[in-house]
Motif scaffolding. Structure first.
Motif, PDB file in Angstrom:
ATOM      1  N   LYS A 160       0.847  -1.186   0.000  1.00  7.49           N
ATOM      2  CA  LYS A 160       0.000   0.000   0.000  1.00  7.49           C
ATOM      3  C   LYS A 160       0.887   1.242   0.000  1.00  7.49           C
ATOM      4  O   LYS A 160       1.896   1.286   0.703  1.00  7.49           O
ATOM      5  N   ARG A 161       0.481   2.219  -0.791  1.00  6.36           N
ATOM      6  CA  ARG A 161       1.237   3.469  -0.843  1.00  6.36           C
ATOM      7  C   ARG A 161       0.273   4.640  -0.881  1.00  6.36           C
ATOM      8  O   ARG A 161      -0.758   4.596  -1.569  1.00  6.36           O
ATOM      9  N   ALA A 162       0.623   5.691  -0.152  1.00  4.74           N
ATOM     10  CA  ALA A 162      -0.159   6.933  -0.156  1.00  4.74           C
ATOM     11  C   ALA A 162       0.641   8.001  -0.886  1.00  4.74           C
ATOM     12  O   ALA A 162       1.800   8.270  -0.528  1.00  4.74           O
ATOM     13  N   VAL A 163       0.052   8.584  -1.902  1.00  2.00           N
ATOM     14  CA  VAL A 163       0.766   9.515  -2.780  1.00  2.00           C
ATOM     15  C   VAL A 163      -0.057  10.790  -2.938  1.00  2.00           C
ATOM     16  O   VAL A 163      -1.272  10.733  -3.149  1.00  2.00           O
ATOM     17  N   TRP A 164       0.625  11.931  -2.846  1.00  2.00           N
ATOM     18  CA  TRP A 164      -0.025  13.206  -3.127  1.00  2.00           C
ATOM     19  C   TRP A 164      -0.097  13.418  -4.632  1.00  2.00           C
ATOM     20  O   TRP A 164       0.902  13.289  -5.332  1.00  2.00           O
ATOM     21  N   ARG A 165      -1.272  13.751  -5.138  1.00  2.00           N
ATOM     22  CA  ARG A 165      -1.484  14.029  -6.561  1.00  2.00           C
ATOM     23  C   ARG A 165      -2.191  15.371  -6.714  1.00  2.00           C
ATOM     24  O   ARG A 165      -2.858  15.858  -5.795  1.00  2.00           O
TER      25      ARG A 165
END
Length: 498
Positions: free
Chosen positions: A129-134
């Motif tokens: 799982k990865r949390a990325v700002w877009r």
């Protein structure tokens, strides 16, 4: 009775008094005069201290407080001196530490599942799982990605995200554009992203993102340098730069489709050999008349703008010297005739050679009446004019003035590179240069790639840049790599037919 001067020698006065040569009345007069002198000096001292207190307030406080004890104060002890020599240490706030991925994922506004191509989704299992700002619709959004992979297979890449990065490529590109193209500081770039996009970004994070982007584009920079060495026409110019406190140069190169910027380099033959190797580059070099460019290229075009500016300066600073104005008028007429000949599409190769021969003849006639070597009795303007005549004669003999007439695709000036260096020059004047050589290389990579994209894209906007960069990441090959492949195929075909 002897007369005693005001500025008296105390030893001599004592001796005279013991020997009886000075009376009591004389001694009283000396004491009275000395007392008056002391009182006057005391008043002058108080007046000067009052004026000095306006600029150094500690003077009055130091003068009013005296140490009554013979023991020195604790602040003047050995321990206090050791502390002063150590200097003040900045108290850093305790770091909160790296937030676990679970907490970041929980803060995500939405989630997406990412599967590898060509694999049945039922056979895949969740591996990460990865949390990325877009950036979406101009606003920063944290997206939680659930990455699936087939048993024993590789993890799929997140679309538009560089490896091990928690920010989308669009944020990196916007940040790079603000800092290196627009020319604002990292602090202000973070403030812009926070105000317009609601993106929480610290200065240290922004610096790390630019470092990641430069590392991601480092291969593209090498390809751009290789393409530039095979270009038919290369424009080049340089200006001063700084890395830390060390003075150095910024060198810029441009061909039809490539732009290469070298921040923090040396302006010498070694740097020029690195970018345009003599055994590889056989095109036309367009530059000013700096010594590093002389006799360098098989064909060259010297910048007419630099030459004309020298004559214009002489004519404006010396309005009574009509020789300079007449020389300027004739040289401008010659330049405009050369420009018209270069733009004349009716001329063939032979016709252009004839036009160049006529233009060179006119220039010889213009230079002939004037001296080519300065003398000791010349004034400063006369020496500048003579040096200009010598320069024009040397460039005329080297056939580096009218190459743009023979080759219409070549420009007569180097103005495009001067415009490209205008923004970095403003950064230098504002003190926004690089502190380390690594920072200078990072800037070279990012600016070269972005400016080369500007030269290749029909419209240079965030949308078009992200479309192109996104295609690179998806297909695994960039626009510049495709250009390099096409060049290699062309060279191989020419070698086979030759």
């Amino acid at each position: 009775m002897s007369v005693i001067p005001v500025g008296v020698d105390v030893r001599q006065l004592r001796q005279d008094a013991l020997n009886g040569r000075v009376s009591v009345e004389q001694l009283l007069d000396v004491i009275a005069k000395q007392q008056q002198t002391i009182q006057g000096l005391s008043r002058d001292k108080q007046h000067l201290l009052a004026r000095l207190a306006q600029y150094e307030p500690e003077v009055t406080s130091a003068g009013s407080t005296a140490q009554s004890s013979a023991t020195p104060s604790q602040s003047y002890g050995l321990d206090a001196e050791v502390k002063r020599r150590r200097g003040r240490r900045r108290r850093r706030k305790p770091s909160p530490g790296r937030r676990p991925t679970e907490l970041k994922f929980a803060d995500a506004e939405r989630t997406e599942d990412v599967y590898p191509d060509g694999v049945c989704r039922a056979d895949c299992q969740l591996v990460r799982k990865r949390a990325v700002w877009r950036l979406q619709d101009g606003r920063a959004v944290r997206v939680g990605y659930r990455i699936f992979a087939a048993p024993g297979g590789q993890e799929p890449r997140l679309p538009g995200v560089t490896p091990r990065c928690e920010y989308g490529i669009e944020i990196l590109v916007v940040l790079a554009f603000l800092v290196y193209i627009i020319g604002i500081s990292l602090d202000k770039a973070c403030a812009v992203l926070g105000f317009f996009c609601q993106l929480p970004l610290a200065k240290s994070q922004a610096d790390a993102l630019l470092r990641q982007l430069a590392h991601h584009w480092d291969g593209e920079f090498d390809i751009l340098c290789a393409l530039l060495a095979h270009a038919a026409v290369v424009y080049m110019d340089e200006t001063s730069w700084k890395v830390g406190t060390t003075g150095c140069s910024l060198w810029a190169f441009a061909s039809q489709w490539q732009r290469v910027f070298l921040f923090g380099c040396r302006k010498d033959d070694a740097t020029l050999n690195q970018i345009l190797p003599p055994d590889v580059f056989d095109g036309i070099g367009v530059s000013d008349d700096a010594s590093v460019y002389r006799g360098r290229f098989a064909q060259a075009q010297k910048c007419w703008a630099h030459l004309l500016r020298k004559v214009i300066r002489l004519a404006l600073l010396n309005p009574r010297k009509k020789t300079y104005q007449r020389f300027l008028d004739h040289l401008l007429a010659l330049y405009y005739d050369a420009k018209r000949a270069a733009a004349d599409g009716r001329l063939g190769e032979e016709g252009r050679k004839n036009r160049v021969a006529a233009l060179e003849g006119r220039l010889c006639e213009l230079l002939q009446p004037h001296p080519f070597e300065p003398t000791a009795n010349m004034t400063a303007p006369e020496r500048d004019f003579t040096n200009l005549v010598n320069e024009l004669g040397r460039l005329l003999e080297a056939e580096e003035l009218f190459t743009f007439v023979l080759q219409p695709e070549v420009e007569a000036t180097n103005n495009k590179m001067e415009r490209a260096l205008r923004s970095p020059a403003l950064d230098r004047k504002a003190g926004r240069t690089n502190q380390t050589a690594a920072g200078a290389h990072r800037r070279s990579v990012i600016v070269s790639v972005l400016e080369s994209l500007r030269a290749n894209l029909k419209t240079f906007t965030l949308t078009t840049v992200l479309q192109e960069v996104g295609r690179w990441m998806k297909e695994g090959i960039s626009l510049f790599a495709r250009q390099w492949q096409a060049l290699q195929a062309k060279l191989e075909a020419e070698a086979n037919t030759g």
